[in-house]
Design an enzyme around this catalytic site. Structure first.
Site, PDB file in Angstrom:
ATOM      1  CB  THR A 128      -0.689  -0.081   1.352  1.00  0.00           C
ATOM      2  OG1 THR A 128      -1.821  -1.028   0.995  1.00  0.00           O
ATOM      3  CG2 THR A 128      -1.533   1.292   1.612  1.00  0.00           C
ATOM      4  NE  ARG A 137      -9.193  -6.954   3.974  1.00  0.00           N
ATOM      5  CZ  ARG A 137      -8.125  -5.914   4.066  1.00  0.00           C
ATOM      6  NH1 ARG A 137      -7.894  -5.190   2.670  1.00  0.00           N
ATOM      7  NH2 ARG A 137      -7.523  -5.817   5.030  1.00  0.00           N
ATOM      8  CB  VAL A 138     -13.465  -2.152   2.820  1.00  0.00           C
ATOM      9  CG1 VAL A 138     -12.720  -0.914   2.973  1.00  0.00           C
ATOM     10  CG2 VAL A 138     -14.408  -2.304   1.745  1.00  0.00           C
ATOM     11  N   GLY A 139     -10.194  -2.848   3.749  1.00  0.00           N
ATOM     12  CA  GLY A 139      -9.320  -2.553   4.950  1.00  0.00           C
ATOM     13  C   GLY A 139      -9.186  -1.313   5.411  1.00  0.00           C
ATOM     14  CG  ASP A 140      -5.680  -0.139   7.279  1.00  0.00           C
ATOM     15  OD1 ASP A 140      -5.511  -0.973   6.387  1.00  0.00           O
ATOM     16  OD2 ASP A 140      -4.536   0.458   7.715  1.00  0.00           O
ATOM     17  CB  THR A 160       1.346   0.146   4.757  1.00  0.00           C
ATOM     18  OG1 THR A 160       1.017  -1.047   4.010  1.00  0.00           O
ATOM     19  CG2 THR A 160       2.523   0.207   5.365  1.00  0.00           C
ATOM     20  N   GLY A 161      -0.392  -2.053   6.361  1.00  0.00           N
ATOM     21  CA  GLY A 161      -0.248  -3.446   6.984  1.00  0.00           C
ATOM     22  C   GLY A 161      -1.469  -4.256   7.153  1.00  0.00           C
ATOM     23  N   GLY A 204      -4.773  -4.648   7.448  1.00  0.00           N
ATOM     24  CA  GLY A 204      -5.820  -3.391   7.782  1.00  0.00           C
ATOM     25  C   GLY A 204      -6.873  -3.880   8.983  1.00  0.00           C
TER      26      GLY A 204
HETATM   27  N1  ASP Z   1      -3.689  -1.871   4.695  1.00  0.00           N
HETATM   28  C1  ASP Z   1      -3.971  -2.399   3.400  1.00  0.00           C
HETATM   29  C2  ASP Z   1      -5.556  -3.140   3.725  1.00  0.00           C
HETATM   30  O1  ASP Z   1      -5.635  -3.536   4.718  1.00  0.00           O
HETATM   31  C3  ASP Z   1      -3.096  -3.328   2.894  1.00  0.00           C
HETATM   32  C4  ASP Z   1      -1.603  -2.914   2.903  1.00  0.00           C
HETATM   33  O2  ASP Z   1      -1.355  -2.105   3.653  1.00  0.00           O
HETATM   34  O3  ASP Z   1      -0.916  -3.507   2.039  1.00  0.00           O
HETATM   35  O4  ASP Z   1      -6.320  -2.987   2.859  1.00  0.00           O
END
Ligand code: ASP
Length: 257
Positions: free
Chosen positions: A128, A156-159, A179-180, A182
């Protein structure tokens, strides 16, 4: 940085930096975004300005060349904060450049999806992108753009697009982009938590970022964040194996990749 030197607002610099990375297939955003379990892109973005607390966010984008421009349009052209899957007609009305799925889907991402589907490993890599900036007036802004996680379930939706989770800016504290994994960042409301730690606990920015990542780890998540206070030095913090980043200030710059 060139924009900031010309006196442009922080959000212009954030969007310009993010567009470069969205256009580069190496990053998990825009062209080269991670693929869902159905083999398509589903991109999320968010842009927030500290000075006015205004924010725009979008999720489930499949045709927008630069998802950060969608977040900006929502922030500036609507009275709303967040849109899920805005239709192409609306996107066109906002002046968003649209592309076919062939533009976004790269062989490298198809290979990652095949690997994830054969190993059952959905969580390997992140990628990300995000940017934080402080302009000549001292105003700060944060933006994040992502394709989510390889092989994520449809819908699905992340952070990243959630204000306060993957992206946040408050002029009295910090601008943050995360990033990480989510899910863990959402559970601890990570970006807002950093701001709250600075604001209410008086922690310095570095301690606030580290303590928040410890909470992310307690929820079985790893990743990182870039944090820029309205006054003072920015911080890059991560508990993942590595994180690529770069910065530039009047004192110089650095790229770690
Ligand atoms: N944080 C992002 C998510 O969970 C993924 C990522 O950071 O690579 O959608």
């Amino acid at each position: 940085y060139a924009l900031l030197e010309q006196g442009a607002p922080a959000e212009d610099a954030v969007c310009a930096a993010i567009r470069v990375m969205e256009d580069a297939p190496e990053f998990n955003a825009g062209r080269g975004a991670a693929l869902t379990s159905e083999g398509i892109v589903s991109m999320d973005s968010c842009l927030m300005t500290g000075v006015d607390g205004e924010v725009g966010s979008a999720c489930g984008l499949t045709t927008s060349k630069n998802p950060i421009n969608v977040a900006r349009a929502i922030k500036e052209k609507t009275k709303h904060v967040m849109f899920a899957k805005p239709g192409d007609n609306l996107l066109k009305e906002w002046g968003i450049k649209l592309c076919d799925s062939e533009y976004f889907i790269t062989p490298a991402r198809q290979e990652s999806l095949r690997e994830a589907q054969s190993n059952g490993d959905e969580w390997e890599k992140h990628g990300t992108i995000g940017a934080v900036a402080r302009d000549a007036s001292g105003n700060i802004a944060a933006g994040t753009s992502t394709g989510g996680i390889t092989n994520q379930m449809h819908g699905r939706v992340g952070d990243s697009p959630l204000p306060g989770c993957g992206t946040f800016a408050n002029q009295s504290t910090v601008a943050v982009s995360c990033t990480g994994i989510g899910e863990a960042f959402i559970k601890v409301v990570a970006a807002h938590q950093v701001s709250d730690r600075v604001r209410f606990s008086g922690e310095n920015v570095e301690d606030a970022a580290t303590a928040t990542l410890d909470e992310v780890a307690a929820h079985h998540g790893d990743g990182g964040m870039i944090v820029l206070p309205a006054v003072g030095r920015g911080v890059v913090a991560y508990n993942s194996e590595m994180m690529n980043f770069g910065y530039r200030s009047a004192q110089g710059g650095k790229v770690q990749g």
